[in-house]
Design a protein around this motif. Structure first.
Motif, PDB file in Angstrom:
ATOM      1  N   HIS A 167      47.124  15.622  -9.998  1.00 37.95           N
ATOM      2  CA  HIS A 167      48.488  15.085  -9.998  1.00 37.95           C
ATOM      3  C   HIS A 167      48.490  13.572  -9.795  1.00 37.95           C
ATOM      4  O   HIS A 167      49.289  12.856 -10.400  1.00 37.95           O
ATOM      5  CB  HIS A 167      49.313  15.746  -8.895  1.00 37.95           C
ATOM      6  CG  HIS A 167      50.687  15.190  -8.744  1.00 37.95           C
ATOM      7  ND1 HIS A 167      51.774  15.648  -9.456  1.00 37.95           N
ATOM      8  CD2 HIS A 167      51.166  14.179  -7.968  1.00 37.95           C
ATOM      9  CE1 HIS A 167      52.850  14.958  -9.132  1.00 37.95           C
ATOM     10  NE2 HIS A 167      52.513  14.062  -8.218  1.00 37.95           N
ATOM     11  N   TYR A 168      47.574  13.084  -8.963  1.00 35.27           N
ATOM     12  CA  TYR A 168      47.567  11.663  -8.631  1.00 35.27           C
ATOM     13  C   TYR A 168      47.102  10.800  -9.803  1.00 35.27           C
ATOM     14  O   TYR A 168      47.357   9.595  -9.814  1.00 35.27           O
ATOM     15  CB  TYR A 168      46.698  11.417  -7.393  1.00 35.27           C
ATOM     16  CG  TYR A 168      47.346  11.952  -6.140  1.00 35.27           C
ATOM     17  CD1 TYR A 168      48.247  11.184  -5.420  1.00 35.27           C
ATOM     18  CD2 TYR A 168      47.088  13.249  -5.708  1.00 35.27           C
ATOM     19  CE1 TYR A 168      48.864  11.687  -4.280  1.00 35.27           C
ATOM     20  CE2 TYR A 168      47.698  13.763  -4.568  1.00 35.27           C
ATOM     21  CZ  TYR A 168      48.589  12.972  -3.868  1.00 35.27           C
ATOM     22  OH  TYR A 168      49.212  13.472  -2.748  1.00 35.27           O
ATOM     23  N   ALA A 169      46.435  11.397 -10.772  1.00 33.77           N
ATOM     24  CA  ALA A 169      46.084  10.678 -11.993  1.00 33.77           C
ATOM     25  C   ALA A 169      47.161  10.859 -13.049  1.00 33.77           C
ATOM     26  O   ALA A 169      47.642   9.895 -13.641  1.00 33.77           O
ATOM     27  CB  ALA A 169      44.739  11.167 -12.537  1.00 33.77           C
ATOM     28  N   ASP A 170      47.577  12.111 -13.278  1.00 37.13           N
ATOM     29  CA  ASP A 170      48.502  12.399 -14.367  1.00 37.13           C
ATOM     30  C   ASP A 170      49.895  11.846 -14.101  1.00 37.13           C
ATOM     31  O   ASP A 170      50.629  11.524 -15.035  1.00 37.13           O
ATOM     32  CB  ASP A 170      48.583  13.916 -14.590  1.00 37.13           C
ATOM     33  CG  ASP A 170      47.233  14.519 -14.940  1.00 37.13           C
ATOM     34  OD1 ASP A 170      46.339  13.766 -15.371  1.00 37.13           O
ATOM     35  OD2 ASP A 170      47.056  15.737 -14.774  1.00 37.13           O
ATOM     36  N   PHE A 171      50.279  11.734 -12.822  1.00 37.51           N
ATOM     37  CA  PHE A 171      51.597  11.228 -12.456  1.00 37.51           C
ATOM     38  C   PHE A 171      51.474   9.997 -11.554  1.00 37.51           C
ATOM     39  O   PHE A 171      52.286   9.800 -10.658  1.00 37.51           O
ATOM     40  CB  PHE A 171      52.409  12.327 -11.768  1.00 37.51           C
ATOM     41  CG  PHE A 171      52.782  13.463 -12.678  1.00 37.51           C
ATOM     42  CD1 PHE A 171      53.992  13.455 -13.359  1.00 37.51           C
ATOM     43  CD2 PHE A 171      51.913  14.527 -12.866  1.00 37.51           C
ATOM     44  CE1 PHE A 171      54.330  14.494 -14.213  1.00 37.51           C
ATOM     45  CE2 PHE A 171      52.237  15.574 -13.714  1.00 37.51           C
ATOM     46  CZ  PHE A 171      53.462  15.557 -14.394  1.00 37.51           C
TER      47      PHE A 171
END
Length: 208
Positions: A167-171
C-alpha cells in the motif's frame, strides 16, 4: 537449435536502459496506456533501435514481470522453517516494506497488471507464486500447530502482509498527503506493522 550470441557490453547496457525506461512508462501509464514511442523517448533511443532489442511492448512488459516476480518473491523464499517464527515473520514484513520504499515503480507495475486481470502474469501466478505460497503457508501452519504462533489462516496472513506493505508504494501520494510534511511514512509504518503483527501472532492469542 542455435544458441543466441551473448550480448556485448553496449548491447547489455542498452537493454537495461530500455527496461528501465519501460518500467517508468508502464508504472505511470499502465500497459494499455504505454506506447513504444513513449518508451523510446524515455530511453533516449530511436523506435527502430528499441525494436532491435524487444519486438513489442508486450515483450518488454513480460521481461519486466519475469524479473520482478523473481525479486519480489525472494523475501518469502528466505522465510526459514528452522528459524524463530516471530522473528522470521517480522523480518519478512520489514523486507516487504523496504521493497515498497525502494521499488515503488515495480510495485505499481505489478498492481496495474493485477487490476487488469493479470493477462500476461497469469502463468506466473498459477505456477511459481502459488507453489511458493503453498510451501510457506505449510511452514506457518506447522509453527501455529506447534504453539509458536497464534492460529490464523496462513494464506490470509501472507495476503495481509502484502496489502499492508505494498500500500505504501501503490498509494504513496495519498499516504504522504494524509500524513503531511515532516513524516517518514516508511519509518512510521515499520514500527506500526511490527506492533500489529506481534500482537496478532503472539502465541495464546485467540484469532477471530
Amino acid at each position: 537449435m542455435t544458441t543466441p550470441k551473448p550480448l556485448t557490453r553496449i548491447q547489455q547496457k542498452n537493454r537495461e536502459m530500455i527496461l528501465a525506461a519501460a518500467l517508468e512508462v508502464f508504472s505511470q501509464q499502465g500497459f494499455r496506456g504505454a506506447t513504444l514511442d513513449q518508451i523510446a523517448e524515455a530511453a533516449g533511443l530511436s523506435k527502430p533501435n528499441l525494436l532491435y532489442y524487444f519486438p513489442s511492448k508486450e515483450a518488454m512488459h513480460s521481461a519486466l514481470l519475469d524479473d520482478l516476480l523473481d525479486v519480489w518473491l525472494q523475501p518469502l523464499r528466505d522465510l526459514d522453517p528452522m528459524g524463530e517464527p516471530m522473528e522470521e515473520l517480522l523480518r519478512y514484513v520489514r523486507r516487504k516494506l523496504d521493497m515498497s520504499r525502494d521499488m515503488p515503480r515495480e510495485s505499481r507495475l505489478f498492481a496495474n497488471e493485477m487490476l487488469q486481470g493479470a493477462p500476461r502474469a497469469g502463468p506466473l501466478l498459477d505456477g511459481p507464486l502459488k507453489a511458493l505460497v503453498d510451501d510457506k503457508a505449510a511452514t506457518l501452519q506447522d509453527w501455529m500447530d506447534e504453539g509458536r504462533l497464534a492460529q490464523v489462516p496462513p494464506q490470509h496472513l501472507i495476503f495481509s502482509i502484502w496489502a499492508l506493505t505494498q500500500h505504501y508504494a501503490d498509494f504513496e501520494i495519498q499516504v504522504r498527503a494524509v500524513l503531511g510534511p515532516g513524516h517518514d511514512p516508511f519509518d512510521e509504518a515499520g514500527a506500526f506493522l511490527d506492533m500489529v503483527f506481534r500482537r496478532l501472532l503472539e502465541p495464546g492469542q485467540n484469532a477471530r
